[in-house]
Enzyme design. Structure first.
Site: not given
Ligand code: GRF
Length: 219
Positions: A109, A16, A111, A145-147, A92, A67, A95
Protein backbone atom coordinates in the site's frame (compact mmCIF):
# COMPACT_ATOMS: atom_id res chain seq x y z
CA UNK A 1 14.82 -10.70 -14.64
CA UNK A 2 11.43 -12.20 -15.37
CA UNK A 3 8.50 -9.89 -15.70
CA UNK A 4 6.23 -10.06 -12.68
CA UNK A 5 2.48 -9.66 -12.61
CA UNK A 6 0.88 -6.82 -10.69
CA UNK A 7 -2.77 -6.61 -9.83
CA UNK A 8 -3.89 -3.15 -8.77
CA UNK A 9 -6.84 -2.27 -6.55
CA UNK A 10 -8.28 1.22 -6.92
CA UNK A 11 -11.35 3.18 -5.83
CA UNK A 12 -10.95 6.52 -7.54
CA UNK A 13 -8.76 8.76 -9.64
CA UNK A 14 -5.96 6.25 -10.24
CA UNK A 15 -3.02 8.62 -10.56
CA UNK A 16 -0.69 6.20 -8.74
CA UNK A 17 -1.91 3.45 -11.05
CA UNK A 18 -0.93 5.63 -14.02
CA UNK A 19 2.52 6.27 -12.54
CA UNK A 20 3.02 2.52 -12.06
CA UNK A 21 1.83 1.71 -15.58
CA UNK A 22 4.25 4.35 -16.95
CA UNK A 23 7.10 2.75 -15.05
CA UNK A 24 6.15 -0.69 -16.44
CA UNK A 25 6.05 0.67 -19.97
CA UNK A 26 9.33 2.55 -19.88
CA UNK A 27 11.14 -0.41 -18.36
CA UNK A 28 11.74 1.09 -14.90
CA UNK A 29 9.59 -1.62 -13.39
CA UNK A 30 10.17 -5.24 -14.48
CA UNK A 31 6.45 -5.95 -14.39
CA UNK A 32 3.16 -5.72 -16.18
CA UNK A 33 -0.27 -4.89 -14.83
CA UNK A 34 -2.39 -7.98 -15.37
CA UNK A 35 -5.61 -6.40 -14.14
CA UNK A 36 -7.12 -3.48 -12.24
CA UNK A 37 -10.01 -4.07 -9.88
CA UNK A 38 -12.19 -1.30 -8.47
CA UNK A 39 -14.85 -1.46 -5.79
CA UNK A 40 -16.47 1.61 -7.37
CA UNK A 41 -17.96 1.31 -10.89
CA UNK A 42 -17.48 5.02 -11.60
CA UNK A 43 -13.84 5.25 -10.49
CA UNK A 44 -12.12 7.64 -12.89
CA UNK A 45 -9.10 5.34 -12.98
CA UNK A 46 -11.19 2.63 -14.65
CA UNK A 47 -11.97 4.78 -17.68
CA UNK A 48 -8.28 5.50 -18.09
CA UNK A 49 -7.48 1.76 -17.86
CA UNK A 50 -9.97 0.92 -20.57
CA UNK A 51 -8.41 3.49 -22.88
CA UNK A 52 -4.97 2.16 -22.04
CA UNK A 53 -6.10 -1.38 -22.84
CA UNK A 54 -5.71 -2.74 -19.30
CA UNK A 55 -8.05 -5.48 -18.10
CA UNK A 56 -10.51 -4.12 -15.56
CA UNK A 57 -13.07 -5.57 -13.23
CA UNK A 58 -15.57 -4.01 -10.86
CA UNK A 59 -16.56 -5.66 -7.58
CA UNK A 60 -19.07 -3.19 -6.13
CA UNK A 61 -18.86 -3.45 -2.36
CA UNK A 62 -22.47 -2.29 -1.83
CA UNK A 63 -23.95 -5.51 -3.20
CA UNK A 64 -22.27 -7.64 -0.55
CA UNK A 65 -23.92 -8.03 2.86
CA UNK A 66 -20.68 -7.73 4.82
CA UNK A 67 -16.94 -7.15 4.55
CA UNK A 68 -16.15 -10.86 4.63
CA UNK A 69 -18.27 -11.71 1.58
CA UNK A 70 -16.95 -8.72 -0.35
CA UNK A 71 -13.39 -9.76 0.45
CA UNK A 72 -14.12 -13.32 -0.67
CA UNK A 73 -15.38 -12.09 -4.03
CA UNK A 74 -12.38 -9.81 -4.31
CA UNK A 75 -9.97 -12.65 -3.53
CA UNK A 76 -11.62 -14.89 -6.13
CA UNK A 77 -11.24 -12.15 -8.76
CA UNK A 78 -7.62 -11.57 -7.79
CA UNK A 79 -6.79 -15.27 -7.91
CA UNK A 80 -8.19 -15.52 -11.46
CA UNK A 81 -5.15 -13.50 -12.53
CA UNK A 82 -2.58 -15.26 -10.30
CA UNK A 83 -0.64 -12.04 -9.67
CA UNK A 84 2.76 -11.95 -7.98
CA UNK A 85 1.88 -8.73 -6.17
CA UNK A 86 -1.34 -7.03 -5.14
CA UNK A 87 -0.90 -3.27 -5.14
CA UNK A 88 -3.30 -0.96 -3.33
CA UNK A 89 -3.41 2.34 -5.17
CA UNK A 90 -6.05 4.49 -3.53
CA UNK A 91 -8.23 1.52 -2.59
CA UNK A 92 -10.59 2.98 -0.01
CA UNK A 93 -11.87 -0.13 1.71
CA UNK A 94 -10.73 -1.67 4.94
CA UNK A 95 -9.79 -5.29 4.32
CA UNK A 96 -10.61 -8.17 6.65
CA UNK A 97 -7.84 -9.90 8.57
CA UNK A 98 -8.34 -13.14 6.66
CA UNK A 99 -8.02 -11.35 3.30
CA UNK A 100 -4.80 -9.70 4.46
CA UNK A 101 -3.42 -12.99 5.82
CA UNK A 102 -4.13 -14.69 2.50
CA UNK A 103 -1.82 -12.27 0.65
CA UNK A 104 0.54 -11.25 3.41
CA UNK A 105 4.00 -10.47 2.05
CA UNK A 106 2.55 -9.72 -1.41
CA UNK A 107 0.11 -6.96 -0.51
CA UNK A 108 1.51 -3.42 -0.73
CA UNK A 109 0.00 0.00 0.00
CA UNK A 110 0.94 3.66 -0.27
CA UNK A 111 -0.30 5.98 2.45
CA UNK A 112 -0.12 9.78 2.22
CA UNK A 113 1.72 10.46 5.49
CA UNK A 114 4.93 9.62 7.26
CA UNK A 115 3.65 6.58 9.11
CA UNK A 116 3.20 5.89 11.95
CA UNK A 117 2.03 9.52 12.04
CA UNK A 118 -1.48 10.18 10.75
CA UNK A 119 -2.96 6.80 9.79
CA UNK A 120 -6.48 6.83 8.34
CA UNK A 121 -8.18 9.58 6.35
CA UNK A 122 -7.57 13.34 5.99
CA UNK A 123 -3.83 13.05 6.60
CA UNK A 124 -3.00 16.44 5.05
CA UNK A 125 -5.48 18.23 7.25
CA UNK A 126 -4.15 16.40 10.32
CA UNK A 127 -0.56 17.28 9.48
CA UNK A 128 -1.44 20.97 9.10
CA UNK A 129 -3.43 20.91 12.30
CA UNK A 130 -0.57 19.27 14.21
CA UNK A 131 1.81 21.97 12.96
CA UNK A 132 4.48 19.52 11.80
CA UNK A 133 7.18 20.91 9.50
CA UNK A 134 7.43 17.84 7.28
CA UNK A 135 4.89 15.54 5.70
CA UNK A 136 5.18 12.78 3.13
CA UNK A 137 4.19 9.33 1.99
CA UNK A 138 4.94 5.76 2.99
CA UNK A 139 5.03 2.55 0.95
CA UNK A 140 4.51 -0.43 3.21
CA UNK A 141 3.50 -4.07 3.41
CA UNK A 142 -0.11 -4.44 4.49
CA UNK A 143 -0.93 -6.14 7.77
CA UNK A 144 -4.33 -6.47 9.45
CA UNK A 145 -3.80 -3.27 11.45
CA UNK A 146 -4.82 -0.24 9.36
CA UNK A 147 -1.97 1.79 7.80
CA UNK A 148 0.65 -0.13 9.70
CA UNK A 149 3.01 -2.81 8.47
CA UNK A 150 6.69 -3.01 7.58
CA UNK A 151 7.87 0.14 5.83
CA UNK A 152 9.57 -0.23 2.44
CA UNK A 153 10.16 3.42 1.56
CA UNK A 154 9.23 6.90 2.69
CA UNK A 155 9.53 10.31 1.15
CA UNK A 156 9.15 13.70 2.74
CA UNK A 157 7.99 17.12 1.61
CA UNK A 158 8.13 20.41 3.48
CA UNK A 159 5.01 22.05 4.83
CA UNK A 160 4.96 25.68 3.70
CA UNK A 161 3.53 28.60 5.63
CA UNK A 162 0.66 29.20 3.22
CA UNK A 163 -0.26 25.54 2.67
CA UNK A 164 -3.83 24.33 2.83
CA UNK A 165 -4.90 20.66 2.62
CA UNK A 166 -5.21 20.88 -1.16
CA UNK A 167 -1.78 22.39 -1.86
CA UNK A 168 -0.15 19.98 0.55
CA UNK A 169 -2.01 17.01 -0.98
CA UNK A 170 -0.80 18.00 -4.45
CA UNK A 171 2.82 18.15 -3.25
CA UNK A 172 2.54 14.77 -1.57
CA UNK A 173 0.89 13.25 -4.64
CA UNK A 174 3.79 14.37 -6.86
CA UNK A 175 6.07 12.59 -4.44
CA UNK A 176 3.91 9.44 -4.43
CA UNK A 177 4.15 9.16 -8.21
CA UNK A 178 7.91 8.78 -7.93
CA UNK A 179 8.12 6.96 -4.64
CA UNK A 180 5.67 4.14 -5.40
CA UNK A 181 7.25 2.91 -8.67
CA UNK A 182 10.74 3.15 -7.16
CA UNK A 183 9.79 1.26 -4.03
CA UNK A 184 8.12 -1.42 -6.14
CA UNK A 185 11.18 -1.68 -8.37
CA UNK A 186 13.36 -2.46 -5.37
CA UNK A 187 10.85 -4.94 -4.06
CA UNK A 188 10.41 -6.76 -7.35
CA UNK A 189 14.15 -7.00 -7.90
CA UNK A 190 14.57 -8.48 -4.43
CA UNK A 191 16.74 -5.58 -3.24
CA UNK A 192 14.75 -5.76 -0.01
CA UNK A 193 12.88 -8.60 1.64
CA UNK A 194 10.47 -9.07 4.48
CA UNK A 195 12.13 -10.74 7.44
CA UNK A 196 10.73 -11.05 10.96
CA UNK A 197 8.14 -8.34 10.24
CA UNK A 198 10.73 -5.83 9.05
CA UNK A 199 12.03 -4.84 5.64
CA UNK A 200 15.67 -5.83 5.28
CA UNK A 201 17.78 -4.37 2.47
CA UNK A 202 20.11 -6.77 0.65
CA UNK A 203 23.52 -6.55 -0.93
CA UNK A 204 24.23 -2.95 -0.01
CA UNK A 205 20.93 -1.60 -1.34
CA UNK A 206 19.06 0.94 0.68
CA UNK A 207 15.64 2.50 0.70
CA UNK A 208 15.35 5.18 -2.04
CA UNK A 209 16.28 8.61 -0.69
CA UNK A 210 13.43 11.08 -0.92
CA UNK A 211 14.56 13.13 2.04
CA UNK A 212 13.87 16.79 1.59
CA UNK A 213 13.73 16.50 -2.17
CA UNK A 214 11.27 18.39 -4.30
CA UNK A 215 10.16 15.61 -6.61
CA UNK A 216 7.33 17.29 -8.43
CA UNK A 217 8.77 20.77 -8.55
CA UNK A 218 5.68 22.19 -6.92
CA UNK A 219 7.04 22.74 -3.40
C1 GRF B 1 -3.18 8.64 -2.69
O1 GRF B 1 -2.92 9.82 -1.98
C2 GRF B 1 -2.77 7.43 -1.90
O2 GRF B 1 -1.67 7.65 -1.08
C3 GRF B 1 -3.98 7.17 -1.04
O3 GRF B 1 -5.08 7.47 -1.86
C4 GRF B 1 -4.67 8.40 -2.86
C5 GRF B 1 -5.00 7.77 -4.17
O4 GRF B 1 -4.81 8.64 -5.25
N1 GRF B 1 -3.97 5.82 -0.52
P1 GRF B 1 -4.87 8.09 -6.74
O5 GRF B 1 -6.21 7.37 -6.89
O6 GRF B 1 -3.72 7.15 -6.93
O7 GRF B 1 -4.78 9.29 -7.61
Amino acid sequence: MTEQKLLLLISGRGSNLRAIQRACQNGDLPARISAVISNRPNAAGLAWCREAGLATRVIPHQVYPDRASFDQALAAAIDDHAPDWIILAGFMRQLTDSFVQRYVGRLINIHPSLLPAFPGLHTHQHALHAGVRWHGATVHFVIPELDAGPIIAQGIVPILADDNPETLAARVLDLEHQLYPQALRHLLRGDCVLKNDRVVWQRGYQSPDFSGCNPGGSA
